[in-house]
Write a protein that holds these residues in place. Sequence first.
Motif: not given
Length: 285
Positions: A49-51, A54, A98, A100
């Motif tokens: 995911s976008y995590h 980060k 980002e 996702n």
Amino acid sequence: MKRKLLFTLIVMILICVSSLGLVHSDNIRAKRFKKTDIPTFYIHGYGSSYHAEKYMVDSALENGVTNTVVRANVRRNGSIRILHNYRWTNKSYNPLVEINFTDNHNRNYPRYASWFGQILKKLQYQHHFKKYNVVAHSLGNLDLMYYLLGKERKPAELVHQVDIAGPFDGSNIDGFNFPNNTLNAQSRPSQMSPFYRFFLTNRDLYPIDQVNVLNIYGNLDNGSNTDGRISTTSARSLKYLIGNRAKSYHQIEFRGWDAAHSLLRRNPVVSQKIIDFIWGKDETS
């Protein structure tokens, strides 16, 4: 009373000096990077995911590269919602996006490529940029390649392409892992996955003399010649596909435990390489 006034005066002077120092430091830091309206899109990999993006995004923020971060959230039905962490305005510079994908356990790379194209068109329509950059990790690299080698009209020109741990000729994630695969002198693999053959067939669609490419891959240095998931052979096979069409092509191998597949995107040296490559003033635009 005099002592109290003297102490107050000294404290005020120290605060002013400290503030001036911080401003000077910020100015020096800002001068290290180009400020443009060119956005940079981050594409995560399978099951992610976008995590996963980060650390790299936060590194760019902390280094003063950008003042704008937005998130493009793509639902399972393909609908797109733009979420603003730092609003994208006419005062934004080097905006970061980002991406996702909610449906993150799917290997339908053409579908993800289409969704990426829709995100690009949506934001290009809103903000009128003519160029963009991409940082992709793992299977996100395949999504990007399917987009770049697709025949649909592109709304903007790719300037910088950063590929991290790219399984361009398969991996143990997608079932096309060739343990004894080799590359010839031109980096052409002896065994090819179906998607690598597709890329090879369509590589003439890759924009010529336009894109600066940085291919980053890991090697655990334990004799496996992999980052734990992607073989160095698979990662390096990108060069045969686009190396002679790119404006510039750079390849960097990271070795050791911190070059593991998922750690590469959280490696501070990798983040700094990306920052210098995309936004460094001495780099080609």
